[in-house]
Design a protein around this motif. Structure first.
Motif, short mmCIF file in Angstrom:
data_model
loop_
_atom_site.label_atom_id
_atom_site.label_comp_id
_atom_site.label_asym_id
_atom_site.label_seq_id
_atom_site.Cartn_x
_atom_site.Cartn_y
_atom_site.Cartn_z
N SER A 134 -1.33 -65.27 32.20
CA SER A 134 -2.32 -65.40 31.13
C SER A 134 -3.42 -66.35 31.57
N ARG A 135 -4.53 -66.37 30.85
CA ARG A 135 -5.63 -67.26 31.21
C ARG A 135 -5.20 -68.72 31.17
N LYS A 136 -4.34 -69.07 30.20
CA LYS A 136 -3.85 -70.44 30.11
C LYS A 136 -3.07 -70.83 31.37
N VAL A 137 -2.20 -69.93 31.84
CA VAL A 137 -1.43 -70.19 33.05
C VAL A 137 -2.35 -70.34 34.26
N CYS A 138 -3.37 -69.48 34.35
CA CYS A 138 -4.33 -69.56 35.47
C CYS A 138 -5.05 -70.91 35.47
N CYS A 139 -5.48 -71.36 34.29
CA CYS A 139 -6.17 -72.65 34.19
C CYS A 139 -5.24 -73.80 34.56
N VAL A 140 -3.97 -73.70 34.16
CA VAL A 140 -2.99 -74.74 34.50
C VAL A 140 -2.78 -74.78 36.01
N LEU A 141 -2.71 -73.61 36.66
CA LEU A 141 -2.53 -73.56 38.10
C LEU A 141 -3.72 -74.18 38.84
N VAL A 142 -4.94 -73.91 38.36
CA VAL A 142 -6.13 -74.50 38.98
C VAL A 142 -6.14 -76.01 38.79
N MET A 143 -5.82 -76.47 37.57
CA MET A 143 -5.79 -77.91 37.31
C MET A 143 -4.70 -78.60 38.13
N ALA A 144 -3.56 -77.94 38.27
CA ALA A 144 -2.48 -78.49 39.11
C ALA A 144 -2.93 -78.57 40.56
N SER A 145 -3.68 -77.58 41.02
CA SER A 145 -4.21 -77.59 42.39
C SER A 145 -5.14 -78.78 42.60
N ILE A 146 -6.03 -79.01 41.64
CA ILE A 146 -6.98 -80.11 41.73
C ILE A 146 -6.25 -81.46 41.69
N THR A 147 -5.26 -81.57 40.80
CA THR A 147 -4.51 -82.82 40.68
C THR A 147 -3.72 -83.11 41.96
N GLY A 148 -3.04 -82.11 42.48
CA GLY A 148 -2.29 -82.28 43.72
C GLY A 148 -3.18 -82.66 44.88
N ALA A 149 -4.35 -82.03 44.96
CA ALA A 149 -5.30 -82.34 46.04
C ALA A 149 -5.84 -83.76 45.91
N PHE A 150 -6.07 -84.20 44.68
CA PHE A 150 -6.57 -85.56 44.46
C PHE A 150 -5.55 -86.59 44.94
N ILE A 151 -4.29 -86.38 44.60
CA ILE A 151 -3.23 -87.31 45.02
C ILE A 151 -3.12 -87.33 46.54
N HIS A 152 -3.15 -86.14 47.14
CA HIS A 152 -3.08 -86.02 48.60
C HIS A 152 -4.23 -86.78 49.28
N SER A 153 -5.43 -86.60 48.79
CA SER A 153 -6.61 -87.23 49.39
C SER A 153 -6.60 -88.73 49.19
N LEU A 154 -6.20 -89.15 47.99
CA LEU A 154 -6.15 -90.58 47.69
C LEU A 154 -5.15 -91.30 48.60
N MET A 155 -4.05 -90.63 48.91
CA MET A 155 -3.05 -91.21 49.80
C MET A 155 -3.64 -91.50 51.18
N HIS A 156 -4.46 -90.58 51.70
CA HIS A 156 -5.08 -90.79 53.01
C HIS A 156 -6.08 -91.95 52.98
N VAL A 157 -6.84 -92.05 51.89
CA VAL A 157 -7.80 -93.15 51.78
C VAL A 157 -7.07 -94.49 51.72
N VAL A 158 -5.99 -94.54 50.95
CA VAL A 158 -5.21 -95.78 50.84
C VAL A 158 -4.66 -96.19 52.20
N ILE A 159 -4.22 -95.23 52.99
CA ILE A 159 -3.71 -95.53 54.34
C ILE A 159 -4.80 -96.15 55.20
N ILE A 160 -6.00 -95.57 55.19
CA ILE A 160 -7.09 -96.07 56.04
C ILE A 160 -7.59 -97.42 55.55
N ILE A 161 -7.68 -97.62 54.24
CA ILE A 161 -8.15 -98.89 53.69
C ILE A 161 -7.29 -100.05 54.17
N ASN A 162 -6.01 -99.81 54.34
CA ASN A 162 -5.08 -100.87 54.73
C ASN A 162 -4.90 -101.00 56.24
#
Length: 308
Positions: A134-162
């Motif tokens: 359904s459209r709701k499921v599709c939107c949830v999948l896209v938002m989950a993709s964005i959230t997962g990518a944000f966490i992944h990217s933030l982890m790399h930045v935290v590593i380099i900052i330190n």
């Protein structure tokens, strides 16, 4: 010396010398224009037609948007750097570029997984397709993709900052990425490299294997379908499989290093930042009759000017 003493980095770029830089800048510029044109064409065609109501094209429109954003984090600076003598980037600018590249790239990975799931449901569970996707499921999948990518990217930045940087500040790459930066650190980074290989490299391999297995299941299921259904499904799945291979194989070779070769890293990085986004629009349109039909309706009948 503390890392605060490093206020900028110098990108050595694609070419070690001056030869070919002007021609390289023109070539990258043409590729970048083609990437923008092709992906934006897909994006606006889907948004301006009935295709946007279908989950497959809903995900494809987001994939095209991420392609544009992903390439835009690298290409404009690369074009400029090929024309000037000293290719500097500030410390904060370097971290921002690294974050954006990993964010948009990881979002693409997760969206490709969502697209594979969509094809699996459509072919293997067709009677439940409209309920499951359904459209709701599709939107949830896209938002989950964005959230997962944000966490992944933030982890790399935290590593380099330190990580402390005492110099030199020459990055042997054409954009800021985590491995080239770790090579400049004035501390032992072996544990950090293992962490990145585990989180990014192994995740890429597992995702790639899962996608391949899902398409093997899909292709096996297609044997019981009619010849017409098989042709249509194979056309769609074939396009997606091609994109998956073009994106994941260079990514795996980059983040699961078999040898310490910077030149090979640059070639692989060029594939997933420029070559893949360049060919994606062609792959998804040339063999897709629905997309070609939608393009004719949207762009050849002046719908944009009629307010539709």
């Amino acid at each position: 010396m503390e890392k605060e003493n490093i206020t900028e980095f110098i990108l050595l770029g694609l070419f070690p010398g001056e030869n070919g830089k002007a021609a390289g800048s023109v070539l990258v510029s043409l590729c970048y224009l083609a990437i923008l044109s092709g992906n934006l064409l897909i994006l606006f065609t889907i948004r301006g037609s009935h295709l946007g109501e279908q989950p497959m094209y809903f995900f494809l429109s987001h994939l095209s948007f991420m392609d544009v954003c992903f390439t835009s984090t690298v290409a404009p600076k690369l074009i400029i750097d090929l024309l000037i003598q000293l290719n500097t980037i500030s410390y904060n600018g370097c971290l921002t570029q690294m974050f954006c590249a990993h964010f948009f790239g990881a979002t693409e990975i997760f969206i490709l997984v969502a697209m594979a799931y969509d094809r699996y449901v459509a072919i293997c569970r067709p009677l439940h397709y409209t309920v499951i996707m359904s459209r709701k499921v599709c939107c949830v999948l896209v938002m989950a993709s964005i959230t997962g990518a944000f966490i992944h990217s933030l982890m790399h930045v935290v590593i380099i900052i330190n990580v402390p940087f005492c110099g030199p500040n020459w990055i042997d790459h054409f954009f800021c990425d985590v491995f080239p930066l770790l090579k400049l650190a004035c501390t032992d980074t072996r544990l950090l490299v293992i962490i990145i290989i585990t989180t990014t490299g192994v995740l890429s391999i597992l995702t790639f294997v899962a996608l391949v297995i899902s398409y093997i299941i899909i292709l096996n299921t297609l044997r019981s379908h009619s010849a017409k259904s098989r042709r249509k499904a194979l056309s769609t799945c074939g396009s997606h499989i091609t994109v998956v291979f073009m994106f994941f194989l260079p990514l795996i070779f980059t983040y699961v290093p078999m040898a310490d070769s910077v030149s090979e890293d640059k070639v692989f990085a060029l594939f997933y930042t420029m070559i893949g986004p360049l060919f994606n629009p062609l792959i998804y349109t040339l063999r897709n009759t629905d997309m070609k039909s939608a393009m004719r309706k949207v762009w050849c009948q002046d719908k944009w000017f009629e307010g539709n």
